[in-house]
Scaffold this active site. Structure first.
Site, PDB file in Angstrom:
ATOM      1  N   GLU A 289     -34.963 -33.596  83.618  1.00  6.70           N
ATOM      2  CA  GLU A 289     -33.973 -33.976  84.192  1.00  6.70           C
ATOM      3  C   GLU A 289     -34.131 -33.485  85.737  1.00  6.70           C
ATOM      4  O   GLU A 289     -33.657 -34.094  86.717  1.00  6.70           O
ATOM      5  CB  GLU A 289     -32.734 -33.094  83.512  1.00  6.70           C
ATOM      6  CG  GLU A 289     -32.332 -33.836  82.384  1.00  6.70           C
ATOM      7  CD  GLU A 289     -31.370 -33.125  81.562  1.00  6.70           C
ATOM      8  OE1 GLU A 289     -31.432 -31.786  81.312  1.00  6.70           O
ATOM      9  OE2 GLU A 289     -30.197 -33.676  81.114  1.00  6.70           O
TER      10      GLU A 289
ATOM     11  N   GLU B 265     -33.946 -32.721  73.289  1.00  5.88           N
ATOM     12  CA  GLU B 265     -32.648 -31.650  72.885  1.00  5.88           C
ATOM     13  C   GLU B 265     -32.265 -32.262  71.517  1.00  5.88           C
ATOM     14  O   GLU B 265     -31.469 -31.370  71.069  1.00  5.88           O
ATOM     15  CB  GLU B 265     -31.708 -32.151  73.954  1.00  5.88           C
ATOM     16  CG  GLU B 265     -31.999 -31.475  75.380  1.00  5.88           C
ATOM     17  CD  GLU B 265     -32.725 -32.498  76.393  1.00  5.88           C
ATOM     18  OE1 GLU B 265     -33.326 -33.425  75.793  1.00  5.88           O
ATOM     19  OE2 GLU B 265     -32.503 -32.281  77.470  1.00  5.88           O
TER      20      GLU B 265
HETATM   21  N1  3HC Z   1     -36.300 -21.712  76.252  1.00  2.00           N
HETATM   22  C1  3HC Z   1     -36.738 -20.501  75.894  1.00  2.00           C
HETATM   23  N2  3HC Z   1     -37.825 -20.097  75.221  1.00  2.00           N
HETATM   24  C2  3HC Z   1     -38.702 -20.970  75.214  1.00  2.00           C
HETATM   25  C3  3HC Z   1     -38.393 -22.331  75.484  1.00  2.00           C
HETATM   26  C4  3HC Z   1     -37.195 -22.895  76.115  1.00  2.00           C
HETATM   27  N3  3HC Z   1     -36.859 -23.894  76.344  1.00  2.00           N
HETATM   28  N4  3HC Z   1     -39.450 -23.318  74.933  1.00  2.00           N
HETATM   29  C5  3HC Z   1     -40.364 -22.395  74.680  1.00  2.00           C
HETATM   30  N5  3HC Z   1     -39.864 -21.045  74.678  1.00  2.00           N
HETATM   31  C6  3HC Z   1     -40.540 -19.932  73.982  1.00  2.00           C
HETATM   32  C7  3HC Z   1     -40.857 -19.763  72.574  1.00  2.00           C
HETATM   33  O1  3HC Z   1     -39.709 -19.432  71.798  1.00  2.00           O
HETATM   34  C8  3HC Z   1     -41.959 -18.958  72.648  1.00  2.00           C
HETATM   35  O2  3HC Z   1     -41.659 -17.566  72.617  1.00  2.00           O
HETATM   36  P1  3HC Z   1     -42.168 -16.303  71.837  1.00  2.00           P
HETATM   37  O3  3HC Z   1     -43.716 -16.497  72.498  1.00  2.00           O
HETATM   38  O4  3HC Z   1     -41.493 -15.287  72.181  1.00  2.00           O
HETATM   39  O5  3HC Z   1     -42.270 -17.021  70.221  1.00  2.00           O
HETATM   40  C9  3HC Z   1     -42.742 -19.286  73.942  1.00  2.00           C
HETATM   41  O6  3HC Z   1     -41.820 -19.952  74.791  1.00  2.00           O
HETATM   42  C10 3HC Z   1     -43.760 -20.279  73.671  1.00  2.00           C
HETATM   43  O7  3HC Z   1     -43.348 -21.480  73.150  1.00  2.00           O
HETATM   44  P2  3HC Z   1     -44.478 -22.348  71.908  1.00  2.00           P
HETATM   45  O8  3HC Z   1     -44.799 -21.110  71.023  1.00  2.00           O
HETATM   46  O9  3HC Z   1     -43.574 -23.449  71.404  1.00  2.00           O
HETATM   47  O10 3HC Z   1     -45.503 -22.865  72.673  1.00  2.00           O
HETATM   48  P3  3HC Z   1     -46.325 -24.264  72.748  1.00  2.00           P
HETATM   49  O11 3HC Z   1     -47.301 -24.004  73.699  1.00  2.00           O
HETATM   50  O12 3HC Z   1     -46.679 -24.459  71.220  1.00  2.00           O
HETATM   51  O13 3HC Z   1     -45.200 -25.195  73.119  1.00  2.00           O
HETATM   52  C11 3HC Z   1     -43.337 -26.445  74.153  1.00  2.00           C
HETATM   53  C12 3HC Z   1     -44.724 -25.286  74.100  1.00  2.00           C
HETATM   54  C13 3HC Z   1     -43.940 -27.653  73.920  1.00  2.00           C
HETATM   55  C14 3HC Z   1     -42.942 -26.302  75.670  1.00  2.00           C
HETATM   56  C15 3HC Z   1     -42.545 -25.767  73.221  1.00  2.00           C
HETATM   57  O14 3HC Z   1     -42.115 -24.466  73.283  1.00  2.00           O
HETATM   58  C16 3HC Z   1     -41.111 -26.484  72.819  1.00  2.00           C
HETATM   59  O15 3HC Z   1     -40.986 -27.780  72.589  1.00  2.00           O
HETATM   60  N6  3HC Z   1     -39.946 -25.964  73.503  1.00  2.00           N
HETATM   61  C17 3HC Z   1     -38.862 -26.422  73.636  1.00  2.00           C
HETATM   62  C18 3HC Z   1     -38.505 -27.667  74.675  1.00  2.00           C
HETATM   63  C19 3HC Z   1     -37.123 -28.352  74.530  1.00  2.00           C
HETATM   64  O16 3HC Z   1     -36.654 -28.391  73.570  1.00  2.00           O
HETATM   65  N7  3HC Z   1     -36.646 -28.249  75.781  1.00  2.00           N
HETATM   66  C20 3HC Z   1     -35.225 -28.889  75.869  1.00  2.00           C
HETATM   67  C21 3HC Z   1     -34.334 -27.506  76.003  1.00  2.00           C
HETATM   68  S1  3HC Z   1     -32.637 -27.977  76.007  1.00  2.00           S
HETATM   69  C22 3HC Z   1     -32.370 -28.607  77.615  1.00  2.00           C
HETATM   70  O17 3HC Z   1     -33.294 -28.507  78.252  1.00  2.00           O
HETATM   71  C23 3HC Z   1     -31.034 -28.915  77.857  1.00  2.00           C
HETATM   72  C24 3HC Z   1     -30.861 -29.685  79.146  1.00  2.00           C
HETATM   73  O18 3HC Z   1     -30.680 -30.872  78.859  1.00  2.00           O
HETATM   74  C25 3HC Z   1     -29.590 -28.964  80.000  1.00  2.00           C
END
Ligand code: 3HC
Ligand code: NAI
Length: 708
Positions: free
Chosen positions: A109, A129
């Site tokens: 976004e 999301e």
């Molecule tokens: N917020 C907070 N913490 C997050 C995060 C996020 N969006 N994404 C990842 N983390 C944290 C994980 O909990 C993890 O923490 P830890 O080491 O303490 O366990 C650390 O970051 C590393 O994450 P991964 O182990 O998952 O690392 P990978 O390299 O395997 O994957 C990634 C990276 C592909 C970015 C994966 O973490 C992921 O898919 N994250 C979620 C992405 C997501 O869903 N984003 C949308 C969020 S909602 C949003 O943006 C709403 C908006 O529209 C307003």
């Protein structure tokens, strides 16, 4: 500017770098840092354009998911982000977003609010999301269709899968793919953009014209099929539809309504719980992450049957050479043939190159002897289930394996300590319980024996990651976590048909609850002979006078093992289409009558409660006994190994949402009706219910006490 966002200058271009490791989430301070950096760049006359880039491994991976839990109903969480995005879009100097790693959710976004986007070839963009039970909350559903077109935006927002850099470029989400150094390329791009018009995504309406309404209907049909019961998917479709019908501002307002409904719903709490639970399972209190792990350079597997074949593939997929030993040439040929066929199918689907398949096959050494097993760093046994055979194999392995070699059993139910007792190295013995098909299913239970060393545990937990598994630690209890809980679950499903529910009613009620396969259909899929063999192994432990299911053993005696023989609880045709089996129905009636069980109409509610609370109660028993480290670990086992709906958060989280008092009351009701031996309420369930607590709080308190 701030610790999280810095501003530097390069060739007349301002470079705004976000540094909020590990994934540059939009935590408090990040949006503010971006705003002030851009304001400073705008005020600086030496700056003609602006690049926004992520420091470390990624661009912005989204909003900070941890913050969602803090949002109380009524607050409007998107206010901080949405106005910032408008400010970026209205910036008088061109803003180029430079994407590497993942631009997910709020990250995409932010990127779409820039005037241009450039991307590294291996990066991905997406609006995932929905996988957290919410929808994009900062105009993602409004800007994405303006760049990618309505159909693709619906797909990305409703189903959450990311797209590659190349696809993003083809779709118009990004403007250029940068092959070399991303920052250098982005700065060059920004310099050339300085003299160009400044396009605002929110004003680009061409791709919205004449959106075909069939797109939305088709997406809703698809959602009913593959995202049944999930509210966010439908909300995301509604929000993109709003983009196609309303002005940008009105579309944003509609998105905000839908976002808030989803955010405050129980499904998003459940999915966010699963997100963090999945990342928490690798933490073991007495095995700190600094514990040194052994290196696994070479593996071996005993048995190339259903499980051994899949386990062998896991190693080959991870690039680890693997020897596989069978008992007979015929079994070996069959096992290797299946491995080859599996890879060939993946090649046919275009998901693996022929060269990669050849490489993986070359890593596998099939044989009938233990030759070369003395080189293996880990040996996994996957022979028939039976203590005598397991002991014989482990005694053999103990003799030939090198010192320091880990000996793992894939047993489903047997006692790891008893297996370890025939070796001279019980500290190197443990369970590695894969799920079928082992090359596909991500769950792996790591079973800790009494003597298993911490270093061995650290090694296999790390190995699990390398094999692309979600490794969950379990104690050495019969059936460990998953199968121990599935036993009362399947028992209740069978009791229910003996009491008058049909096989179809039981399967349907559980499928409607959200488990993608009903319990009796799951037994037919796994093979009824598996449970039969286990029951024979443990027959001596049955308590006289305690009710046991009557039908499954009889089906097995008739050679009806489920899908593999075409008949079981149901009938299956050659395409595995399922239909009711009148003979099974008659057999159930006959056996129930012989046992004096009265047949009655059973409600859907009773089917769900008896099956699901059987899981919860057993889960609470084993959690209280320390077989699982956390309630959340049990949830991860069930979501990843037993098709439990993630949007219900797993059985233990689901129980929290029902209220443990209510769950306990129902368990007690079942105990009063069916007896203490079958429905003894778990002491932990009682304790938490009576103190008004939850499994989630139990986990939190333990985490505070032990650190992880
Ligand atoms: N917020 C907070 N913490 C997050 C995060 C996020 N969006 N994404 C990842 N983390 C944290 C994980 O909990 C993890 O923490 P830890 O080491 O303490 O366990 C650390 O970051 C590393 O994450 P991964 O182990 O998952 O690392 P990978 O390299 O395997 O994957 C990634 C990276 C592909 C970015 C994966 O973490 C992921 O898919 N994250 C979620 C992405 C997501 O869903 N984003 C949308 C969020 S909602 C949003 O943006 C709403 C908006 O529209 C307003
Ligand atoms: P299977 O019957 O498909 O394969 C077992 C294989 O072991 C056979 O091919 C047999 O020839 C071979 N074998 C027997 N003795 C041997 C020996 N001494 N040396 C080498 N090979 C030998 O059985 P499956 O289903 O693969 O089960 C294996 C183990 O995995 C069992 O302990 C089972 O409980 C467990 N398991 C099974 C699951 C399933 O869904 N099938 C799921 C998870 C665990």
């Amino acid at each position: 500017m701030s610790d999280l966002v810095s501003l530097t200058r390069q060739d007349g271009v301002a470079v705004v770098t976000i540094s909020n490791p590990p994934v540059n989430a939009l935590s408090p301070g990040v949006p503010e840092g971006i705003r002030s950096s851009i304001a400073a760049a705008v005020a600086d006359p030496s700056v003609s354009a602006i690049v926004v880039i992520g420091g470390g491994r990624t661009f912005i991976a989204g909003a900070d998911i941890r913050e969602f839990g803090k949002i109380v109903r009524g607050e409007r969480p998107r206010l901080t982000l949405l106005p910032l995005l408008l400010e970026i879009e209205d910036c008088p100097k061109p803003v180029v977003m430079a994407i590497h790693g993942t631009a997910f959710g709020g990250g995409l976004e932010v990127a779409m609010a820039g005037h241009y986007r450039v991307i590294a070839p291996d990066a991905q963009v997406g609006q995932p999301e929905v996988k957290l039970g919410i929808i994009p909350g900062a105009a993602g559903t409004q800007r994405l269709p303006r760049l990618a077109g309505v159909a693709k935006a619906v797909e990305m927002c409703a189903f959450g899968d990311p797209v590659s850099a190349r696809e993003a470029h083809q779709l118009g989400i990004v403007d250029a793919v940068i092959e070399g150094d991303l920052l250098t390329g982005a700065v060059a791009f920004a310099r050339s953009a300085a003299s160009k018009p400044i396009p605002k995504t929110r004003e680009r309406n061409e791709k919205l014209q004449n959106a075909d309404p069939a797109i939305f209907e088709q997406a809703r049909r698809q959602a009913a099929k593959i995202r049944r019961g999930q509210k966010a998917t439908l909300a995301a479709i509604d929000a993109v539809e709003a983009a196609s019908k309303l002005s940008f501002d009105a579309g944003c307002a509609r998105e905000a309504e839908l976002f808030n409904e989803c955010l405050h719903g129980v499904q998003s709490r459940a999915l966010i719980h699963v997100f963090f639970a999945e990342r928490g399972v690798s933490k073991i209190p007495d095995v700190p992450k600094e514990t040194p792990a052994f290196e696994i350079r070479c593996a071996a597997v005993v048995g190339a049957g259903t499980m051994g074949g899949g386990i062998t593939m896991n190693y080959a997929n991870a690039g680890i050479p693997v020897i596989v030993k069978e008992a007979t040439q015929e079994a070996l040929d069959r096992g290797i043939g299946i491995i080859r066929k599996n890879y060939a199918n993946t090649v046919k689907k275009g998901k693996l190159s022929q060269a990669a398949m050849d490489q993986r096959m070359a890593l596998i050494t099939p044989q009938l002897t233990y030759d070369g097993f003395d080189q293996a760093d880990i040996i996994t046994e996957a022979v028939f289930e039976g203590m005598a055979l397991k002991k014989q194999v482990f005694a053999e392995l103990d003799k030939i394996a090198k010192p320091g070699c880990i000996l793992a059993s894939n047993t489903s139910y047997l006692d790891i300590d008893e297996i370890a007792s025939v070796t001279h190295r019980p500290e190197f013995v443990l369970g590695n319980h894969y799920f079928s098909p082992a090359n596909v299913m991500r769950l792996l239970e790591i079973v800790r024996g009494r003597a298993t060393s911490k270093q061995v545990l650290a090694t296999v937990m790390a190995l699990g990651k390398k094999l692309n598994k979600i490794a969950v630690l379990a104690g050495n209890s019969r059936g460990f976590i998953g199968n121990r809980m599935v036993t009362p679950y399947l028992r209740e499903a069978q009791f229910l048909v003996e009491e008058g529910a049909t096989v179809e009613e039981v399967n349907q009620a559980i499928a409607d609850f959200g488990v993608s396969i009903g319990p009796l259909a799951m037994s037919d899929l796994a093979g009824l002979d598996i449970g039969w063999r286990v029951r024979k192994e443990f027959k001596h432990l049955e308590k006289p006078g305690v009710r046991v299911p009557l039908v499954a053993d009889r089906l097995c005696e008739m050679g009806r093992f489920g899908q593999k023989t075409g008949r079981g609880w149901s009938i299956y045709d050659e395409n595995r289409n399922q239909s009711p089996d009148p003979e099974t129905a008659a057999l159930i009636k006959q056996l129930a009558a012989e046992a004096g069980i009265e047949q009655r109409k059973v409600s859907r509610e009773e089917i769900v409660d008896r099956c699901i609370y059987a899981l919860v109660n057993e889960g609470a028993h084993l959690l209280g006994e320390g077989v699982a480290l956390r309630a959340a670990d049990i949830d991860i086992v069930y979501v990843n190994g037993y098709a439990f709906p993630a949007w219900r958060g797993g059985p233990m989280f689901y129980a929290d949402t029902v209220g443990l008092k209510n769950v306990l009351a129902r368990v007690e009701e079942f105990r009063d009706k069916h007896g203490e031996d079958l429905w003894s309420p778990a002491p932990l369930l009682r304790r938490l219910a009576e103190s008004g607590s939850t499994f989630t709080e139990y986990d939190q308190q333990r985490q505070a006490a032990v650190g992880v």
